[in-house]
Design a protein around this motif. Structure first.
Motif, PDB file in Angstrom:
ATOM      1  N   PHE A  91       0.842  -1.189   0.000  1.00 22.51           N
ATOM      2  CA  PHE A  91       0.000   0.000   0.000  1.00 22.51           C
ATOM      3  C   PHE A  91       0.881   1.244   0.000  1.00 22.51           C
ATOM      4  O   PHE A  91       1.875   1.304   0.713  1.00 22.51           O
ATOM      5  CB  PHE A  91      -0.879   0.038   1.253  1.00 22.51           C
ATOM      6  CG  PHE A  91      -1.813  -1.131   1.409  1.00 22.51           C
ATOM      7  CD1 PHE A  91      -3.143  -1.027   1.022  1.00 22.51           C
ATOM      8  CD2 PHE A  91      -1.366  -2.328   1.949  1.00 22.51           C
ATOM      9  CE1 PHE A  91      -4.007  -2.112   1.177  1.00 22.51           C
ATOM     10  CE2 PHE A  91      -2.213  -3.408   2.100  1.00 22.51           C
ATOM     11  CZ  PHE A  91      -3.549  -3.296   1.717  1.00 22.51           C
ATOM     12  N   THR A  92       0.487   2.229  -0.784  1.00 27.38           N
ATOM     13  CA  THR A  92       1.170   3.522  -0.778  1.00 27.38           C
ATOM     14  C   THR A  92       0.167   4.582  -0.351  1.00 27.38           C
ATOM     15  O   THR A  92      -0.875   4.764  -0.990  1.00 27.38           O
ATOM     16  CB  THR A  92       1.731   3.873  -2.164  1.00 27.38           C
ATOM     17  OG1 THR A  92       2.639   2.851  -2.580  1.00 27.38           O
ATOM     18  CG2 THR A  92       2.463   5.207  -2.128  1.00 27.38           C
ATOM     19  N   PHE A  93       0.485   5.268   0.759  1.00 29.79           N
ATOM     20  CA  PHE A  93      -0.386   6.313   1.285  1.00 29.79           C
ATOM     21  C   PHE A  93       0.305   7.669   1.200  1.00 29.79           C
ATOM     22  O   PHE A  93       1.526   7.776   1.339  1.00 29.79           O
ATOM     23  CB  PHE A  93      -0.734   6.040   2.751  1.00 29.79           C
ATOM     24  CG  PHE A  93      -1.641   4.860   2.961  1.00 29.79           C
ATOM     25  CD1 PHE A  93      -3.008   4.979   2.764  1.00 29.79           C
ATOM     26  CD2 PHE A  93      -1.122   3.630   3.354  1.00 29.79           C
ATOM     27  CE1 PHE A  93      -3.846   3.897   2.959  1.00 29.79           C
ATOM     28  CE2 PHE A  93      -1.951   2.538   3.552  1.00 29.79           C
ATOM     29  CZ  PHE A  93      -3.319   2.662   3.357  1.00 29.79           C
ATOM     30  N   LYS A  94      -0.500   8.704   1.015  1.00 28.65           N
ATOM     31  CA  LYS A  94       0.009  10.065   1.061  1.00 28.65           C
ATOM     32  C   LYS A  94       0.392  10.397   2.502  1.00 28.65           C
ATOM     33  O   LYS A  94      -0.341  10.072   3.439  1.00 28.65           O
ATOM     34  CB  LYS A  94      -1.058  11.038   0.573  1.00 28.65           C
ATOM     35  CG  LYS A  94      -0.633  12.495   0.609  1.00 28.65           C
ATOM     36  CD  LYS A  94      -1.768  13.401   0.143  1.00 28.65           C
ATOM     37  CE  LYS A  94      -1.375  14.868   0.239  1.00 28.65           C
ATOM     38  NZ  LYS A  94      -2.485  15.768  -0.194  1.00 28.65           N
ATOM     39  N   ASN A  95       1.537  11.040   2.682  1.00 30.40           N
ATOM     40  CA  ASN A  95       1.948  11.433   4.031  1.00 30.40           C
ATOM     41  C   ASN A  95       1.053  12.552   4.558  1.00 30.40           C
ATOM     42  O   ASN A  95       0.840  13.556   3.883  1.00 30.40           O
ATOM     43  CB  ASN A  95       3.404  11.912   4.025  1.00 30.40           C
ATOM     44  CG  ASN A  95       4.388  10.764   3.936  1.00 30.40           C
ATOM     45  OD1 ASN A  95       4.027   9.609   4.142  1.00 30.40           O
ATOM     46  ND2 ASN A  95       5.628  11.073   3.616  1.00 30.40           N
ATOM     47  N   THR A  96       0.537  12.346   5.755  1.00 27.75           N
ATOM     48  CA  THR A  96      -0.286  13.353   6.423  1.00 27.75           C
ATOM     49  C   THR A  96       0.130  13.423   7.886  1.00 27.75           C
ATOM     50  O   THR A  96       0.915  12.595   8.372  1.00 27.75           O
ATOM     51  CB  THR A  96      -1.782  12.980   6.351  1.00 27.75           C
ATOM     52  OG1 THR A  96      -2.001  11.762   7.084  1.00 27.75           O
ATOM     53  CG2 THR A  96      -2.235  12.796   4.902  1.00 27.75           C
ATOM     54  N   THR A  97      -0.423  14.377   8.596  1.00 29.08           N
ATOM     55  CA  THR A  97      -0.099  14.522  10.021  1.00 29.08           C
ATOM     56  C   THR A  97      -0.719  13.410  10.855  1.00 29.08           C
ATOM     57  O   THR A  97      -0.293  13.170  11.987  1.00 29.08           O
ATOM     58  CB  THR A  97      -0.597  15.880  10.543  1.00 29.08           C
ATOM     59  OG1 THR A  97      -2.013  15.994  10.279  1.00 29.08           O
ATOM     60  CG2 THR A  97       0.135  17.026   9.861  1.00 29.08           C
ATOM     61  N   THR A  98      -1.704  12.717  10.304  1.00 29.63           N
ATOM     62  CA  THR A  98      -2.381  11.645  11.052  1.00 29.63           C
ATOM     63  C   THR A  98      -1.895  10.250  10.670  1.00 29.63           C
ATOM     64  O   THR A  98      -2.269   9.276  11.319  1.00 29.63           O
ATOM     65  CB  THR A  98      -3.899  11.725  10.830  1.00 29.63           C
ATOM     66  OG1 THR A  98      -4.181  11.680   9.412  1.00 29.63           O
ATOM     67  CG2 THR A  98      -4.460  13.018  11.405  1.00 29.63           C
ATOM     68  N   LEU A  99      -1.072  10.180   9.617  1.00 27.13           N
ATOM     69  CA  LEU A  99      -0.645   8.869   9.136  1.00 27.13           C
ATOM     70  C   LEU A  99       0.127   8.096  10.195  1.00 27.13           C
ATOM     71  O   LEU A  99      -0.034   6.886  10.345  1.00 27.13           O
ATOM     72  CB  LEU A  99       0.211   9.022   7.875  1.00 27.13           C
ATOM     73  CG  LEU A  99       0.566   7.717   7.147  1.00 27.13           C
ATOM     74  CD1 LEU A  99      -0.676   7.123   6.499  1.00 27.13           C
ATOM     75  CD2 LEU A  99       1.633   7.968   6.079  1.00 27.13           C
ATOM     76  N   VAL A 100       0.963   8.786  10.958  1.00 27.65           N
ATOM     77  CA  VAL A 100       1.771   8.120  11.965  1.00 27.65           C
ATOM     78  C   VAL A 100       0.904   7.473  13.044  1.00 27.65           C
ATOM     79  O   VAL A 100       1.249   6.423  13.594  1.00 27.65           O
ATOM     80  CB  VAL A 100       2.789   9.110  12.588  1.00 27.65           C
ATOM     81  CG1 VAL A 100       2.085  10.203  13.388  1.00 27.65           C
ATOM     82  CG2 VAL A 100       3.789   8.372  13.463  1.00 27.65           C
ATOM     83  N   ASN A 101      -0.239   8.080  13.350  1.00 31.21           N
ATOM     84  CA  ASN A 101      -1.142   7.488  14.338  1.00 31.21           C
ATOM     85  C   ASN A 101      -1.733   6.179  13.824  1.00 31.21           C
ATOM     86  O   ASN A 101      -1.851   5.198  14.569  1.00 31.21           O
ATOM     87  CB  ASN A 101      -2.268   8.469  14.678  1.00 31.21           C
ATOM     88  CG  ASN A 101      -1.755   9.742  15.305  1.00 31.21           C
ATOM     89  OD1 ASN A 101      -0.770   9.723  16.034  1.00 31.21           O
ATOM     90  ND2 ASN A 101      -2.415  10.853  15.023  1.00 31.21           N
ATOM     91  N   CYS A 102      -2.109   6.172  12.566  1.00 32.04           N
ATOM     92  CA  CYS A 102      -2.625   4.936  11.948  1.00 32.04           C
ATOM     93  C   CYS A 102      -1.547   3.867  11.938  1.00 32.04           C
ATOM     94  O   CYS A 102      -1.814   2.692  12.188  1.00 32.04           O
ATOM     95  CB  CYS A 102      -3.097   5.226  10.527  1.00 32.04           C
ATOM     96  SG  CYS A 102      -4.361   6.488  10.398  1.00 32.04           S
TER      97      CYS A 102
END
Length: 218
Positions: A91-102
């Motif tokens: 999976f490739t996700f866009k980096n966001t401020t909430t991604l690290v929490n996921c």
């Protein structure tokens, strides 16, 4: 002003596969000289005879090639176990401020299921997650609010244990990539730690990729 010999050197250094084939004497000098003639004439901005190019090719002395480097040969001789894992999802996700929490939620889940294959890489704009295909639904659940850029199924991971001092060996990764490229094997992802190297390929290519890496030991 450049000479024919310097032009030949410039071209060969920009094409390591060609340089190595020349080093191994598996290229027809006459045919190669004809192939290089237009490019060398363009570099020198004047006509050049194929005979002069052939002479430069025959006289060319490549640097001590990494393929002949004792450290590289010794490193490949001491490669550790090669492990293959199939049915990998990526999976490739866009980096966001909430991604690290996921990602934290996923890490907590993976830590309780140590049998799973799992790898994570983070770039400037996006992050990749590679995990056993059986857990694809879990990833979608944990990252449901995130922006999914690409999802791939049907991948295989080949992991190689490297010698402890591999980071001191110049050209080690080049040789691995070269052998895979010569077998026309495209890499979906590359993950490495200090003493471990993993490539992800499509499952139909896994046998070829495994053989190419295993042959490095020989």
């Amino acid at each position: 002003m450049k000479t024919v010999a310097q032009s030949v050197e410039q071209i060969l250094k920009a094409q390591p596969f060609l340089e190595e084939a020349l080093q191994r004497s598996i290229i027809n000098y006459s045919a190669l000289a004809e192939e290089l003639q237009p490019e060398i004439a363009s570099i020198l901005k004047k006509p050049v005879k194929t005979g002069a190019i052939m002479m430069a090719l025959r006289r060319y002395q490549s640097p001590v090639g990494v393929s002949n480097n004792f450290k590289i040969k010794n490193a490949f001789k001491n490669l550790g176990d090669i492990t293959v894992r199939s049915n990998i999802s990526a999976f490739t996700f866009k980096n966001t401020t909430t991604l690290v929490n996921c990602h934290g939620e996923l890490l907590s889940y993976v830590s309780e299921n140590t049998h799973l294959f799992y790898a994570f890489t983070r770039g400037i704009l996006e992050s990749n997650i590679m995990i056993s295909g059986s857990e694809a639904t879990k990833v979608k659940t944990f990252f449901k609010e995130e922006t999914l850029i690409v999802q791939r199924e049907g991948l295989a991971a080949i992991s190689v244990q490297l010698p402890q001092d591999n980071f001191k060996v110049a050209g080690l990764y080049y040789q691995i990539f070269k052998h895979l490229a010569w077998q026309n094997i495209a890499l979906y992802e590359v993950v490495s730690t200090t003493n471990e190297f993993t490539v992800l390929v499509e499952e139909e290519l896994v046998e070829q990729a495994f053989a190419a890496i295993k042959n490095l030991k020989v």
